[in-house]
Every structure is written in structure tokens, then in C-alpha cells.
Design an enzyme around this catalytic site. Sequence first.
Site, PDB file in Angstrom:
ATOM      1  N   SER A 142      43.998  35.470  43.676  1.00 24.34           N
ATOM      2  CA  SER A 142      42.723  34.756  43.624  1.00 24.34           C
ATOM      3  C   SER A 142      42.851  33.444  42.860  1.00 24.34           C
ATOM      4  CB  SER A 142      41.658  35.621  42.936  1.00 24.34           C
ATOM      5  OG  SER A 142      41.474  36.835  43.601  1.00 24.34           O
TER       6      SER A 142
HETATM    7  N1  SAH Z   1      43.031  40.863  42.136  1.00 28.06           N
HETATM    8  C1  SAH Z   1      44.044  40.285  42.971  1.00 28.06           C
HETATM    9  C2  SAH Z   1      43.456  39.726  44.248  1.00 28.06           C
HETATM   10  C3  SAH Z   1      44.152  40.257  45.415  1.00 28.06           C
HETATM   11  S1  SAH Z   1      43.427  39.985  46.997  1.00 28.06           S
HETATM   12  C4  SAH Z   1      44.873  39.269  42.226  1.00 28.06           C
HETATM   13  O1  SAH Z   1      44.537  38.932  41.100  1.00 28.06           O
HETATM   14  O2  SAH Z   1      45.891  38.823  42.752  1.00 28.06           O
HETATM   15  C5  SAH Z   1      42.627  41.535  47.282  1.00 28.06           C
HETATM   16  C6  SAH Z   1      43.484  42.768  47.286  1.00 28.06           C
HETATM   17  O3  SAH Z   1      42.635  43.865  47.634  1.00 28.06           O
HETATM   18  C7  SAH Z   1      44.608  42.781  48.331  1.00 28.06           C
HETATM   19  O4  SAH Z   1      45.832  43.007  47.691  1.00 28.06           O
HETATM   20  C8  SAH Z   1      44.246  43.934  49.262  1.00 28.06           C
HETATM   21  O5  SAH Z   1      45.363  44.651  49.762  1.00 28.06           O
HETATM   22  C9  SAH Z   1      43.404  44.795  48.343  1.00 28.06           C
HETATM   23  N2  SAH Z   1      42.484  45.725  49.025  1.00 28.06           N
HETATM   24  C10 SAH Z   1      41.736  45.511  50.141  1.00 28.06           C
HETATM   25  N3  SAH Z   1      41.021  46.609  50.456  1.00 28.06           N
HETATM   26  C11 SAH Z   1      41.323  47.546  49.483  1.00 28.06           C
HETATM   27  C12 SAH Z   1      40.913  48.899  49.253  1.00 28.06           C
HETATM   28  N4  SAH Z   1      40.039  49.541  50.044  1.00 28.06           N
HETATM   29  N5  SAH Z   1      41.426  49.542  48.180  1.00 28.06           N
HETATM   30  C13 SAH Z   1      42.317  48.934  47.343  1.00 28.06           C
HETATM   31  N6  SAH Z   1      42.741  47.666  47.518  1.00 28.06           N
HETATM   32  C14 SAH Z   1      42.253  46.979  48.582  1.00 28.06           C
END
Ligand code: SAH
Length: 216
Positions: A66
Site C-alpha cells: 500500500s
Molecule cells: N497490508 C499490505 C497490503 C497488501 S494488498 C501491505 O502493507 O503490503 C492486500 C492483500 O490482501 C493482498 O496480499 C491479498 O492477497 C490479501 N487478501 C485479499 N483477500 C484476502 C482474504 N480474504 N484474506 C486474507 N488476505 C487477503
Amino acid sequence: MNRSDEYIHQGQRVRLVEIIRQKGISNEAVLNAIGAVPRHLFMEDYLEHRAYDDEALPINAGQTISQPYTVAFQTELLDVKSFDKVLEVGTGSGYQAAVLAEVGARVYSIERQKELYAHLLYFLPSIGYKKVQCFYGDGYKGLPKYGPFDSIIITAGAPSIPEDLLTQLRIGGRLVCPVGDRNVQIMTRVIRLTETDFETKEFGNFLFVPLLKGLN
Ligand code: SAH
């Protein structure tokens, strides 16, 4: 790979913190956390020169780390106190989890992409975030065995707030989730007032990768 946190990175973070402050983040603990986490270590080498730009960047498995402003915005809305038990849905690169750890949270974080989860298990402890607890699972279901949580942060865009997560919030606790379709989501904060009453407030538009059901 031999990467470390050098003066040049620390200087770039000072600049990043000022950019985020100018965009409206005022919580000093959150700003200090952005200034402390070595974001360049959370991405692949070829992107390192962009690590301290205020933008989202690609990571493995088609996901993103993000934007620092967005991480700061969500963290500020959570209003974390030291030792709060915080559930993060969507560990991704682990950057948001590290920021939460820096503001004093006890972090429980779930990721549904096995490849990302497997990397995080050794990566976060290797750079000092030894207490962040990572789980491989479907964040829609949360972690009922570990709740209730003082706060819950969802870092992927959801069509609506997952019901199971609301039940894992302690009374007085806060949940922050981007809610919308794939094109735009509204940052939404829910405070659990009583067993059955929730107060909801919206905080503007953002764009996240989607919250998906099941595992990968
Ligand atoms: N917090 C992260 C942002 C990652 S983007 C950072 O700081 O880098 C969002 C993430 O949510 C992705 O890695 C995706 O695989 C995950 N995601 C999407 N749906 C999900 C679910 N149902 N349960 C767990 N993770 C999920």
C-alpha cells in the site's frame, strides 16, 4: 541479496514523513512509525529506488504494497494504544503489519496467498519484527480463536464489511475497511458501541486490490 538500512534510506524516510504530514496525518506515533520502518526491504531490488515515493508498488502474487499515506491514514483511524491486540486482514508485503508493530500493537495478520505468507514467516522476524504473528487463511473469517480484538484493519477493498469480523471486535473497538467495488472504495470506520450497536463513519475514496474469498 545483501540489503541493509543505510543513512540514505533514513534520509529518504525523513522526507517521506514530511510529505505524509503535509497530506494531513498528524498522529506523531504514526509518523514516527513511517519514519522507522525500512520500506525498501519490503520490495524487490528493482523497485528499491522508488521505495520512499508516496505510492503503491507491485509485490509478488499480483498484489501491492500500500501507499505509505494510505497506511498512515488507516493506522491513524485505528487509534492504536500500546499493547492493543490488532487483527490485520491482508498481510501482503508485511509493511502495514510492521507499522502497526512500531506503534505498539500486538499484531495478528492473515494472508490468503500462500507464497506471500511463506515469505513473511521468515522475512518479518529477519528484520526485527519477531512478535508479529502471521496466519495463512481467509481473512473474511478472521481469527475467532484469538479474538476479541481491540481493532481490526482490512487492507483490501471489500464489497461490504465482513460480518464475522464485526463479531471479533471488542466493545469499544474499531474496525477500518475500504468498502466499495473494484473501481473505488470508501474508507470506512466502524466503532462497536455495544454487543449489537455499531457507529459507522466514512473518510473518502481510496483504491485497493480486492478482498477475495477462500485461499490461494
Ligand atoms: N497490508 C499490505 C497490503 C497488501 S494488498 C501491505 O502493507 O503490503 C492486500 C492483500 O490482501 C493482498 O496480499 C491479498 O492477497 C490479501 N487478501 C485479499 N483477500 C484476502 C482474504 N480474504 N484474506 C486474507 N488476505 C487477503
